[in-house]
Design a protein around this motif. Structure first.
Motif, PDB file in Angstrom:
ATOM      1  N   SER A   1       0.829  -1.079   0.034  1.00 16.71           N
ATOM      2  CA  SER A   1      -0.118  -0.041   0.025  1.00 16.71           C
ATOM      3  C   SER A   1       0.928   1.146  -0.067  1.00 16.71           C
ATOM      4  CB  SER A   1      -1.035   0.062   1.122  1.00 16.71           C
ATOM      5  OG  SER A   1      -0.161   0.222   2.327  1.00 16.71           O
ATOM      6  N   ASP A   2       0.288   2.337  -0.433  1.00 15.10           N
ATOM      7  CA  ASP A   2       0.929   3.642  -0.295  1.00 15.10           C
ATOM      8  C   ASP A   2       0.441   4.842   0.293  1.00 15.10           C
ATOM      9  OD1 ASP A   2      -0.741   3.880  -2.205  1.00 15.10           O
ATOM     10  OD2 ASP A   2       0.546   4.434  -3.861  1.00 15.10           O
ATOM     11  N   TRP A   3      -0.163   4.519   1.628  1.00 15.87           N
ATOM     12  CA  TRP A   3      -1.062   5.513   2.294  1.00 15.87           C
ATOM     13  C   TRP A   3      -0.141   6.610   2.690  1.00 15.87           C
ATOM     14  CZ3 TRP A   3      -2.640   0.675   5.145  1.00 15.87           C
ATOM     15  CH2 TRP A   3      -3.618   0.002   4.393  1.00 15.87           C
ATOM     16  N   ASN A   4       1.049   6.240   3.148  1.00  9.13           N
ATOM     17  CA  ASN A   4       2.037   7.279   3.656  1.00  9.13           C
ATOM     18  C   ASN A   4       3.035   7.562   2.952  1.00  9.13           C
ATOM     19  OD1 ASN A   4       0.936   7.656   6.767  1.00  9.13           O
ATOM     20  ND2 ASN A   4       1.108   5.558   6.348  1.00  9.13           N
ATOM     21  N   PHE A   5       3.542   6.807   1.953  1.00 13.46           N
ATOM     22  CA  PHE A   5       4.786   6.699   1.133  1.00 13.46           C
ATOM     23  C   PHE A   5       4.847   5.479   0.351  1.00 13.46           C
ATOM     24  CE2 PHE A   5       6.323   4.817   4.805  1.00 13.46           C
ATOM     25  CZ  PHE A   5       6.112   5.909   6.057  1.00 13.46           C
ATOM     26  N   SER A   6       5.273   5.489  -0.766  1.00 11.78           N
ATOM     27  CA  SER A   6       5.461   4.470  -1.599  1.00 11.78           C
ATOM     28  C   SER A   6       6.849   3.845  -1.548  1.00 11.78           C
ATOM     29  CB  SER A   6       5.383   4.820  -3.148  1.00 11.78           C
ATOM     30  OG  SER A   6       5.804   3.750  -3.855  1.00 11.78           O
ATOM     31  N   ILE A   7       7.010   2.706  -0.723  1.00 11.26           N
ATOM     32  CA  ILE A   7       8.165   2.055  -0.490  1.00 11.26           C
ATOM     33  C   ILE A   7       7.974   0.622  -0.653  1.00 11.26           C
ATOM     34  CG2 ILE A   7       9.129   3.823   0.979  1.00 11.26           C
ATOM     35  CD1 ILE A   7       7.972   2.090   3.611  1.00 11.26           C
ATOM     36  N   GLU A   8       7.499  -0.163  -1.866  1.00  2.00           N
ATOM     37  CA  GLU A   8       7.240  -1.339  -1.790  1.00  2.00           C
ATOM     38  C   GLU A   8       8.507  -2.083  -1.528  1.00  2.00           C
ATOM     39  OE1 GLU A   8       5.701  -4.380  -5.315  1.00  2.00           O
ATOM     40  OE2 GLU A   8       5.825  -2.376  -5.736  1.00  2.00           O
ATOM     41  N   THR A   9       9.633  -1.979  -1.963  1.00  2.00           N
ATOM     42  CA  THR A   9      10.661  -2.901  -1.822  1.00  2.00           C
ATOM     43  C   THR A   9      11.874  -2.081  -0.826  1.00  2.00           C
ATOM     44  OG1 THR A   9      12.076  -1.677  -3.733  1.00  2.00           O
ATOM     45  CG2 THR A   9      10.480  -3.752  -4.182  1.00  2.00           C
ATOM     46  N   ILE A  10      11.307  -1.835   0.496  1.00  2.00           N
ATOM     47  CA  ILE A  10      12.226  -1.174   1.400  1.00  2.00           C
ATOM     48  C   ILE A  10      12.980  -2.228   1.992  1.00  2.00           C
ATOM     49  CG2 ILE A  10      10.615  -1.113   3.137  1.00  2.00           C
ATOM     50  CD1 ILE A  10      11.938   1.279   4.011  1.00  2.00           C
ATOM     51  N   GLY A  11      12.520  -3.465   2.206  1.00  2.00           N
ATOM     52  CA  GLY A  11      13.268  -4.236   3.034  1.00  2.00           C
ATOM     53  C   GLY A  11      14.701  -4.699   2.144  1.00  2.00           C
ATOM     54  N   ALA A  12      14.335  -5.060   0.783  1.00  2.00           N
ATOM     55  CA  ALA A  12      15.171  -5.349  -0.315  1.00  2.00           C
ATOM     56  C   ALA A  12      16.491  -4.347  -0.678  1.00  2.00           C
ATOM     57  CB  ALA A  12      14.687  -6.060  -1.475  1.00  2.00           C
ATOM     58  N   ASP A  13      15.944  -3.000  -0.476  1.00  2.00           N
ATOM     59  CA  ASP A  13      16.491  -1.764  -0.796  1.00  2.00           C
ATOM     60  C   ASP A  13      17.547  -1.532   0.337  1.00  2.00           C
ATOM     61  OD1 ASP A  13      15.070  -1.422  -3.126  1.00  2.00           O
ATOM     62  OD2 ASP A  13      13.897  -0.116  -2.343  1.00  2.00           O
ATOM     63  N   VAL A  14      17.168  -1.740   1.416  1.00  2.00           N
ATOM     64  CA  VAL A  14      17.926  -1.532   2.742  1.00  2.00           C
ATOM     65  C   VAL A  14      18.892  -2.620   2.761  1.00  2.00           C
ATOM     66  CG1 VAL A  14      18.069  -1.061   5.345  1.00  2.00           C
ATOM     67  CG2 VAL A  14      16.276   0.087   3.992  1.00  2.00           C
ATOM     68  N   GLU A  15      18.511  -3.958   2.518  1.00  2.00           N
ATOM     69  CA  GLU A  15      19.381  -4.985   2.534  1.00  2.00           C
ATOM     70  C   GLU A  15      20.616  -4.752   1.619  1.00  2.00           C
ATOM     71  OE1 GLU A  15      19.273  -9.848   1.752  1.00  2.00           O
ATOM     72  OE2 GLU A  15      17.637  -8.659   3.012  1.00  2.00           O
ATOM     73  N   LYS A  16      20.415  -4.247   0.454  1.00  2.00           N
ATOM     74  CA  LYS A  16      21.539  -4.053  -0.554  1.00  2.00           C
ATOM     75  C   LYS A  16      22.336  -2.825  -0.170  1.00  2.00           C
ATOM     76  CE  LYS A  16      18.778  -5.098  -4.634  1.00  2.00           C
ATOM     77  NZ  LYS A  16      18.050  -4.538  -5.815  1.00  2.00           N
ATOM     78  N   LEU A  17      21.855  -1.959   0.392  1.00  2.00           N
ATOM     79  CA  LEU A  17      22.777  -0.834   1.009  1.00  2.00           C
ATOM     80  C   LEU A  17      23.432  -1.404   2.166  1.00  2.00           C
ATOM     81  CD1 LEU A  17      20.285   2.038   0.888  1.00  2.00           C
ATOM     82  CD2 LEU A  17      22.079   1.573  -0.624  1.00  2.00           C
ATOM     83  N   LEU A  18      23.006  -2.260   3.076  1.00  2.00           N
ATOM     84  CA  LEU A  18      23.679  -2.596   4.375  1.00  2.00           C
ATOM     85  C   LEU A  18      24.541  -3.842   4.529  1.00  2.00           C
ATOM     86  CD1 LEU A  18      21.027  -1.622   6.997  1.00  2.00           C
ATOM     87  CD2 LEU A  18      23.061  -0.190   6.320  1.00  2.00           C
ATOM     88  N   GLY A  19      23.826  -4.751   3.365  1.00  2.00           N
ATOM     89  CA  GLY A  19      24.708  -6.165   3.354  1.00  2.00           C
ATOM     90  C   GLY A  19      24.426  -6.894   4.503  1.00  2.00           C
ATOM     91  N   ILE A  20      23.234  -6.812   5.019  1.00  2.00           N
ATOM     92  CA  ILE A  20      22.425  -7.668   6.279  1.00  2.00           C
ATOM     93  C   ILE A  20      21.119  -7.979   6.268  1.00  2.00           C
ATOM     94  CG2 ILE A  20      21.879  -5.598   7.395  1.00  2.00           C
ATOM     95  CD1 ILE A  20      22.852  -7.005  10.176  1.00  2.00           C
ATOM     96  N   PRO A  21      20.659  -8.963   6.368  1.00  2.00           N
ATOM     97  CA  PRO A  21      19.411  -9.304   6.101  1.00  2.00           C
ATOM     98  C   PRO A  21      18.251  -8.361   6.804  1.00  2.00           C
ATOM     99  CG  PRO A  21      20.517 -11.408   6.825  1.00  2.00           C
ATOM    100  CD  PRO A  21      21.491 -10.289   6.870  1.00  2.00           C
ATOM    101  N   THR A  22      17.419  -8.061   5.838  1.00  2.00           N
ATOM    102  CA  THR A  22      16.523  -7.118   6.552  1.00  2.00           C
ATOM    103  C   THR A  22      14.969  -7.323   5.938  1.00  2.00           C
ATOM    104  OG1 THR A  22      18.128  -5.344   5.804  1.00  2.00           O
ATOM    105  CG2 THR A  22      15.913  -4.504   6.221  1.00  2.00           C
ATOM    106  N   MET A  23      13.988  -7.131   6.931  1.00  2.00           N
ATOM    107  CA  MET A  23      12.462  -7.758   6.563  1.00  2.00           C
ATOM    108  C   MET A  23      11.904  -6.563   7.124  1.00  2.00           C
ATOM    109  SD  MET A  23      14.765 -10.428   7.526  1.00  2.00           S
ATOM    110  CE  MET A  23      14.454 -10.588   9.454  1.00  2.00           C
TER     111      MET A  23
END
Length: 328
Positions: free
Chosen positions: A100-122
């Motif tokens: 959903s995007d009621w507040n902001f459009s962040i569909e893949t935030i878990g995968a995006d942050v995981e790529k930046l940090l290199g640590i599993p993110t959910m």
């Protein structure tokens, strides 16, 4: 002592424990901390504004930055976080996708942050995360089943059974006040269509005041309690109406689900003034079964930390699907 006879620096001594980074991403602020998920203890708490106006990329960047800061501090102390969990005020499916995007459009935030940090993110829905934290470390620990209700800017809920929030078939079991309802008008000229959340949530109450008074609230919904205590009739009316709407909704939920207890969280849910008093009154008056009218109505114990701790408890996508066991 090391084998060479030298004392190892305290910062490099690895501590035992299961540490995760929890991030509660809200519409106005990002709260985060390092969580020991065995005890629920949280350290290195951080908070910063959510830059909604700058778009999804800025939000993802800030989430990654605050997580990286906490991870670095933890590693300096010999504590090595195993994952990052992000609680968001959106629908999150069983695969951890924001749907959903009621507040902001962040569909893949878990995968995006995981790529930046290199640590599993959910990622997980914020109300489900907070309910999980309260079940494991807070007010819900003494109950096999309870309903966690978040009353704040919006209104949402999570049913907890045997310590686990019920996600639903798709991960979307968080709504109970978002859909438009229809009832006949008293003059039989048609139907009245209304959305309870738009009227009874914190945001809805602020809109009601601005519409009726012709000016905004200076300090949000908290101002209503102060003004009401001083005898302001408009503030009292808005508090009473919102409390009655929400109290009746809670009663309907109790009639349907029959939980052991109701746990209230969020800014409105944890308030203790006129709003809370009237909400409880209308809830109990509208519970059908007399035996259930004395159901415990409790406040969340973890406060602002519930979302952070609950985010740290987020499970990997493959472990989210739930089943109901019937019989022995």
């Amino acid at each position: 002592m090391t084998g060479a006879g030298k004392t190892q620096p305290a910062a490099a001594v690895m501590e035992s424990g299961d540490y995760r980074v929890g991030i509660d991403l809200g519409g106005t602020k990002i709260a985060a901390g390092l969580v020991d998920i065995q005890s629920g203890a949280m350290t290195h708490f951080r908070r910063r504004p959510t830059l909604v106006s700058e778009g999804p990329a800025a939000i993802i960047r800030d989430v990654a930055e605050i997580a990286a800061e906490i991870i670095a501090l933890a590693k300096a102390e010999g504590r090595f976080p195993l994952s990052v969990g992000i609680a968001v005020p959106e629908l999150v499916d069983l695969e951890g996708r924001v749907c959903s995007d009621w507040n902001f459009s962040i569909e893949t935030i878990g995968a995006d942050v995981e790529k930046l940090l290199g640590i599993p993110t959910m990622a997980d829905s914020d109300v489900r995360a907070a309910a999980h934290a309260e079940a494991r470390f807070g007010t819900g620990r003494s109950h096999q089943s309870f309903v966690y209700v978040s009353l704040g800017t919006g209104i949402s809920y999570s049913l907890v059974i045997n310590g686990r929030p019920w996600s639903g078939a798709n991960g979307f079991a968080i709504h109970f006040a978002s859909s438009e309802l229809a009832l006949p008008k008293e003059d039989d000229t048609g139907l009245t269509i209304a959305n309870a959340e738009d009227f009874a949530s914190g945001k809805g109450m602020q809109r009601c005041f601005a519409r009726r008074a012709g000016e905004p609230l200076e300090d949000g919904v908290r101002t209503l309690e102060v003004m009401s205590s001083k005898g302001d009739p408009l503030s009292t009316r808005i508090l009473d109406e919102a409390a009655e709407v929400t109290g009746r909704l809670l009663a309907q939920m109790i009639n349907m689900i029959d939980p052991e207890a109701v746990v209230l969280g969020g800014g409105l849910g944890c308030s203790t003034g006129r709003y809370r008093e009237k909400l409880e009154q209308h809830m109990r008056e509208n519970i059908w079964a007399k035996h259930c009218q004395s159901i415990p109505l409790k406040l969340a114990a973890l406060g602002e930390g519930a979302g952070v701790v609950g985010a740290a408890l987020a499970k990997p996508p493959g472990n989210r699907r739930q089943t109901i066991k019937v019989g022995a």
